[in-house]
Write a protein that holds these residues in place. Structure first.
Motif, short mmCIF file in Angstrom:
data_model
loop_
_atom_site.label_atom_id
_atom_site.label_comp_id
_atom_site.label_asym_id
_atom_site.label_seq_id
_atom_site.Cartn_x
_atom_site.Cartn_y
_atom_site.Cartn_z
N ILE A 46 0.85 -1.20 0.00
CA ILE A 46 0.00 0.00 0.00
C ILE A 46 0.88 1.24 0.00
O ILE A 46 0.64 2.20 -0.75
CB ILE A 46 -0.94 0.00 1.22
N ASP A 49 2.26 1.69 -3.48
CA ASP A 49 1.23 2.19 -4.40
C ASP A 49 0.99 3.68 -4.19
O ASP A 49 0.80 4.44 -5.13
CB ASP A 49 -0.09 1.42 -4.18
N GLY A 53 1.68 6.91 -6.69
CA GLY A 53 0.50 7.66 -7.11
C GLY A 53 -0.61 6.78 -7.64
O GLY A 53 -1.54 7.26 -8.29
N LEU A 54 -0.53 5.46 -7.43
CA LEU A 54 -1.59 4.58 -7.90
C LEU A 54 -2.79 4.61 -6.97
O LEU A 54 -3.88 4.18 -7.30
CB LEU A 54 -1.07 3.14 -8.00
N MET A 55 -2.58 5.10 -5.75
CA MET A 55 -3.65 5.10 -4.77
C MET A 55 -3.67 6.47 -4.09
O MET A 55 -2.62 6.98 -3.71
CB MET A 55 -3.38 4.00 -3.74
N ALA A 56 -4.88 7.01 -3.94
CA ALA A 56 -4.99 8.32 -3.30
C ALA A 56 -4.66 8.19 -1.82
O ALA A 56 -4.90 7.13 -1.23
CB ALA A 56 -6.40 8.86 -3.47
N LEU A 58 -6.06 9.18 0.87
CA LEU A 58 -7.17 8.81 1.74
C LEU A 58 -7.48 7.32 1.61
O LEU A 58 -7.71 6.62 2.60
CB LEU A 58 -8.40 9.64 1.39
N ASP A 59 -7.49 6.85 0.34
CA ASP A 59 -7.75 5.43 0.10
C ASP A 59 -6.69 4.58 0.78
O ASP A 59 -6.98 3.56 1.40
CB ASP A 59 -7.71 5.14 -1.41
N ALA A 60 -5.44 5.02 0.64
CA ALA A 60 -4.34 4.26 1.20
C ALA A 60 -4.50 4.16 2.70
O ALA A 60 -4.27 3.10 3.29
CB ALA A 60 -3.02 4.93 0.85
N GLU A 61 -4.97 5.25 3.29
CA GLU A 61 -5.10 5.24 4.75
C GLU A 61 -6.13 4.21 5.20
O GLU A 61 -5.89 3.41 6.09
CB GLU A 61 -5.50 6.63 5.19
N SER A 62 -7.30 4.20 4.50
CA SER A 62 -8.32 3.26 4.93
C SER A 62 -7.90 1.81 4.62
O SER A 62 -8.19 0.89 5.39
CB SER A 62 -9.67 3.58 4.28
N ALA A 63 -7.21 1.62 3.49
CA ALA A 63 -6.74 0.27 3.16
C ALA A 63 -5.74 -0.20 4.20
O ALA A 63 -5.74 -1.36 4.62
CB ALA A 63 -6.08 0.27 1.78
N GLU A 66 -7.43 -1.30 7.35
CA GLU A 66 -8.04 -2.63 7.21
C GLU A 66 -6.99 -3.73 7.33
O GLU A 66 -7.16 -4.72 8.04
CB GLU A 66 -8.72 -2.71 5.84
#
Lengths: 378, 659
Positions: A46, A49, A53-56, A58-63, A66
């Motif tokens: 993560i 990624d 720059g493949l993942m924003a 905020l998305d990275a944080e929630s991923a 998890e």
């Protein structure tokens, strides 16, 4: 002997593949670590990624949150793997080794012993070679002649060479065609005509049919003495139920024979069987053309029918092949076999409605009970 | 002697597969790693032994050893070498041996790559795999033994069925079997997961490559089989909804669903139970396919009844594995932990829809395949279920799936926004609509569905391209940066875009067949026949000898607007050893379309029966399948960990696609 040594070596190698890990010298694998490592890798992925720059963010944080939760659960679940040691483990491994040592050779030898043919492997090389050579050369020679004849169909000699080979291989139609061509190209002579007759008889399952008898008669007209033509005509009388005529013809043949002719035993055998048949008259009444139960049939005819049967059972065949087989068994006085073959023929040709209908008609013609035919379904 | 060694190796493999099944299970139950460690070497050993057996059978075929019944029945000294080799799997016994060889190969691969799979899972999976090998080895040895000897050996063999003497046979069955049997690996992992009582992303990551490998090979195998039927059978058709074809399509549909649900599982740990069930069903359908093709039940239920030994044996295997695995599933599935949650409109939800549609489509094919068999067995009536049935059942399920595919791919994980997703595929949709309308305007005949299908095909291709563009390019970003970003996208993203584009290409090829032409006529030398925009002129006929056949070949010249485009040759071959004829279609490829000629009977006065077809864009059908498989292969090379970033409940201003 070599084969048994090789088989023993193979067995040994197979057993060793199992005994070697059971010797237990390799490091023991640990479990549970896999999961922890997986989620640690996932968190690292993560981060990568996100960096690419493949993942924003905020998305990275929630991923990451998890994956982190799962990592904690995996850590909690992973107990350190205990290396099983001590007396019970040792005993278990010995039992497993004994199991492996017995199962592989026992199963291997028992199954191979039941199904294999080791004696074929033991045959000395010197004996096998000439047979193998002859085996390889016959088809090659045949193919050569066929190719030659395809280019020059007018070569009588070629057809005369190839026709008896076909006859010997049981390819009745090819043999008949070869003899017919030879006759067309080179004219009628006794040898070609008897050959044609033989091929025709072979083609109808050993029955000397009207065209075959006609061929033999024409051969006799050209060469009165031809023993082969006379023998088959006698056989035709026998198959027509005219025992007296057949016997007279066989006896005449014997009288005219030179001493030591190779076919003498065959004719004597026919006469013996005729005599046996007269002593047991009941069996001869099945029908004008039916021969009873194989006893009176020339052995080569039986062999031909059996050969056809085996070929069809193994590889299937055309409608003509099947109906010839059914007819042969009916004529040989084996209605049960004929019925059985008729059922198989129906199954084999099930997709062809026309063929099925013709088979039904054949069954009726030969007097095979229709009910029994219908019963062959599942 | 060499044959006997192969036979013995097969018997030994049977013994060793008993150990591969029993010892690791024992080890797992008692927690003994040394016993569990037997699984890998045993699997490798079984593979080596089966490979020896297969090698000796190939040697017997190549050397025309007619003391082996299998060689007698399927070979001939005059047969070209390549068909002597392919003849090994051109018959029942040999093809079953190939089946087991591939099964053992997959087992050996799992055993040889210990790092990629958690240890306990690997051991259990190898044990399950060992039980499959064991069962099939028993079947081969006792009910279809290719090493049965013949004494005395006949001088010549009966030759291989001429239809099978074709290059297609060299490639098609091995590819198909790699696909069928590859799903045995996902099955084994599913069973192992049930036995272990745990299914999670770790499991999905271990299973995904096997599902991908199997799916790629199955895709290629089906495409190859279809192309082979197209040029060898001489009817100009490429898919007949024949039970044999359906037998390979069903595992493909289920396997495609499985592939997608494994992705959900790896990224989101959702759909656990369903994925396990799909893995079981996919392999069950592979087994069913093997049963249908191998038991003889298809030629006729009666043929099955005449020689029941084999069919009943395979039926027993089928019941054992399908029944057994479903029983284990019913018993253990409740033990599995609940999967992750997601909103109905989300990438997960879209993939559930994908799975449902694929599974229903698979169900309709299953019904269409088995119903005639059941009917024949019960009432004796013989019916055939053909294209009309599938047009009414399969297409209504497949078309929505194709339309929904690009939209679903645009949705975010966990919570999606349908409207935003719709906007992202809007350009592709608009262009596709325009192409569809243009097709409708330009063409005059053909079914209404054809322009619609053209539109769908274009939509799929454009949306797949849009997926890549959308992830690498944004307004105001320079092209060089966008290209670098595109190159930096994970290979799995490229793979899925390729595979979806491949599907679109195939759909285009299928749709274009609405405008193919067929002419059935008789033709004499010098006469011409029309095939679409082309004119075909018969130049002459003549004999053309082959190694084990004679051929009557006809040469044609193909013209368009007075100019010669090319020449082609069609023929009828006669194989004397079997007394069978085959027709050799003549194909001329112009661009992506083909002119297809097939000869009929020669009538009086030298008039030849001729079927002339023009098939526009027909190559796209198989090209698409190749692109799909290439996409799968590309995804396979990507061993990165897959993470699906969940979308939070609050609205996000930037629409960055999640992978």
């Amino acid at each position: 002997m070599l084969i048994w040594i090789l088989l023993a070596l193979m067995t040994g190698a197979a057993v060793m593949t199992v005994l070697w890990p059971l010797s237990g010298r390799r490091p023991v694998l640990a479990d549970g670590r896999d999961d922890v490592r997986f989620y640690e890798d996932q968190i690292a992925e993560i981060a990568r990624d996100e960096a690419r720059g493949l993942m924003a963010p905020l998305d990275a944080e929630s991923a990451r949150a998890e994956a982190g939760r799962r990592l904690i659960r995996a850590r909690a679940a992973s107990a350190p793997a205990q290396a099983a040691t001590g007396e019970p483990a040792l005993r278990r491994r010995r039992a497993a080794a004994a199991f492996a040592l017995s199962v592989v050779p026992l199963v291997g030898l028992a199954v191979y012993g039941a199904l294999g043919s080791p004696h074929l492997a033991i045959a000395p090389e010197g004996v096998a070679t000439p047979a193998a050579e002859a085996k390889a050369s016959l088809p090659a020679a045949l193919a050569k002649i066929e190719a030659h004849l395809a280019r020059e169909p007018g070569d009588v000699r070629g057809w005369e060479i190839v026709a008896p080979i076909y006859l010997r291989l049981g390819r009745a139609e090819d043999a008949a065609r070869a003899y017919e061509t030879a006759i067309q190209v080179g004219g009628e002579d006794a040898e070609r005509l008897t050959g044609l007759g033989e091929a025709q008889a072979l083609g109808s399952g050993g029955v000397v049919t009207a065209p075959a008898a006609e061929s033999f008669r024409r051969a006799l007209a050209l060469d009165e003495g031809s023993p082969k033509a006379r023998f088959y005509l006698a056989l035709a009388s026998e198959q027509d139920g005219d025992i007296a005529k057949a016997r007279a013809a066989y006896e005449a043949l014997l009288r005219s024979a030179l001493a030591g002719a190779p076919w003498l035993p065959l004719v004597r055998g026919r006469l013996d069987q005729l005599a046996a048949r007269e002593e047991a008259p009941g069996s001869g009444s099945a029908g004008a053309s039916a021969l009873s139960a194989g006893a009176q049939v020339a052995p080569e005819i039986l062999a031909m029918v059996r050969g056809l049967d085996e070929r069809l059972a193994a590889a299937g065949g055309s409608e003509a092949d099947w109906s010839r087989l059914v007819r042969s068994y009916a004529v040989l006085g084996q209605p049960e076999r004929a019925l059985e073959k008729l059922a198989q023929a129906r199954a084999a040709l099930a997709s062809d409605a026309g063929a099925r209908e013709r088979l039904e008609r054949l069954g009726r013609e030969l007097g095979l009970p229709a009910g029994a035919v219908a019963r062959s379904g599942p | 002697m060499i044959v006997e060694i192969g036979h013995f190796a097969l018997a030994l493999a049977l013994g060793l597969s008993v150990l591969q099944t029993a010892v690791p299970v024992w080890g797992a139950r008692s927690g003994d790693w040394v016993l569990m460690g037997v699984a890998g070497p045993a699997a490798l050993g079984v593979f080596v032994l089966v490979a020896i057996a297969f090698g000796t059978l190939v040697a017997a075929h190549v050397g025309s050893d007619f003391s082996v019944l299998n060689v007698v029945e399927n070979s001939h000294t005059a047969k070209p070498l390549i068909f002597k080799i392919t003849g090994v799997w051109g018959n029942h016994e040999g093809s079953m041996l190939l089946w087991v060889l591939i099964l053992a190969l997959f087992g050996a691969l799992v055993a040889a790559a210990p790092g990629s799979v958690p240890a306990r899972l690997r051991v259990q999976a190898l044990a399950v795999q060992g039980s499959i090998t064991l069962t099939f080895l028993v079947f081969i040895l006792f009910a279809s033994n290719p090493f049965t000897r013949m004494e005395p050996a006949p001088p010549e063999g009966q030759d291989l069925n001429p239809i099978l003497q074709d290059f297609g046979l060299a490639v098609h069955p091995p590819l198909l079997y790699l696909g069928y049997v590859g799903f045995s690996m996902t099955f084994a992992f599913a069973m192992a997961a049930l036995i272990e009582g745990r299914v999670d992303a770790v499991w999905a990551r271990a299973v995904r490559p096997w599902a991908l490998v199997a799916w790629c090979f199955l895709t290629l195998g089906i495409a190859m089989g279809s192309y082979w039927a197209y040029y060898e059978l001489g009817w100009g058709g490429f898919w007949f909804w024949d039970p044999v074809e359906n037998a390979s399509l069903m595992p493909w549909l289920a396997g495609t669903a499985l592939l997608h649900s494994i992705v959900v599982m790896e990224k989101r740990e959702a759909l656990r139970v369903w994925t396990i069930l799909l893995a079981i069903l996919t392999f069950s359908l592979s087994l069913l396919g093997t049963f249908l093709v191998r038991s003889g039940v298809l030629t006729s239920v009666h043929a099955f009844a005449v020689d029941p030994a084999r069919g009943v044996f395979i039926l027993a295997i089928l019941c054992l594995f399908i029944g057994g695995s479903l029983a284990v599933f019913a018993w253990r599935a409740p033990v599995l932990r609940q999967g992750g949650l997601f909103a109905p409109i989300s990438r997960e939800g879209a993939l559930v829809l994908n799975n449902l549609l694929l599974a229903s489509a698979c169900g309709t094919v299953l019904l269409g395949t088995l119903y005639p068999l059941a009917l024949e067995a019960l009432t004796g009536a013989k019916i055939s279920v053909g294209a009309p049935y599938y047009d009414l059942t399969f297409l209504p399920l497949a078309l929505p799936l194709l339309v929904a595919l690009p939209v679903g791919q645009a949705l975010a994980w966990k919570r999606g926004d349908l409207l935003a997703a719709g906007q992202r595929v809007l350009v592709a949709f608009g262009l596709a609509l325009a192409v569809g309308l243009a097709t409708l305007a330009v063409t005059s005949r053909g079914p209404v569905l054809a322009p619609v299908a053209v539109g769908i095909g274009v939509f799929l291709v454009l949306a797949a391209a849009g997926e890549i563009v959308g992830r690498s390019w944004a307004r105001g970003r320079p092209l060089s940066v966008a290209l670098r970003r595109a190159a930096g996208l994970p290979r799995s993203a490229w793979g899925s875009a390729l595979a979806h584009a491949g599907l679109g290409i195939s759909v285009l090829g299928l749709a274009a067949q609405a405008w193919s032409t067929e002419t059935i006529t008789t033709i004499r030398q010098g006469e011409a026949v029309r095939a679409g925009p082309y004119e075909v002129v018969l130049l002459g006929t003549g004999p053309k000898p082959g190694p084990n056949y004679t051929e009557q070949a006809a040469t044609f010249s193909v013209r368009r607007d007075g100019g010669v485009v090319g020449r082609l040759e069609a023929g009828k071959r006669f194989y004397p050893a079997r007394g069978m004829s085959t027709s050799e279609a003549g194909l001329l490829t112009v661009g992506l379309g083909q002119v297809y000629l097939s000869l009929g009977e020669t009538g009086e006065g030298g008039a030849i029966g001729l079927r002339a077809y023009y098939k526009p864009l027909v190559l796209l059908i198989w090209l698409g399948a190749v692109v799909m498989a290439a996409g799968g292969a590309m995804s396979l090379t990507d061993r990165r960990l897959r993470v699906g970033a969940p979308r939070r409940a609050r609205a996000e201003p930037i629409a960055v696609p999640a992978e």
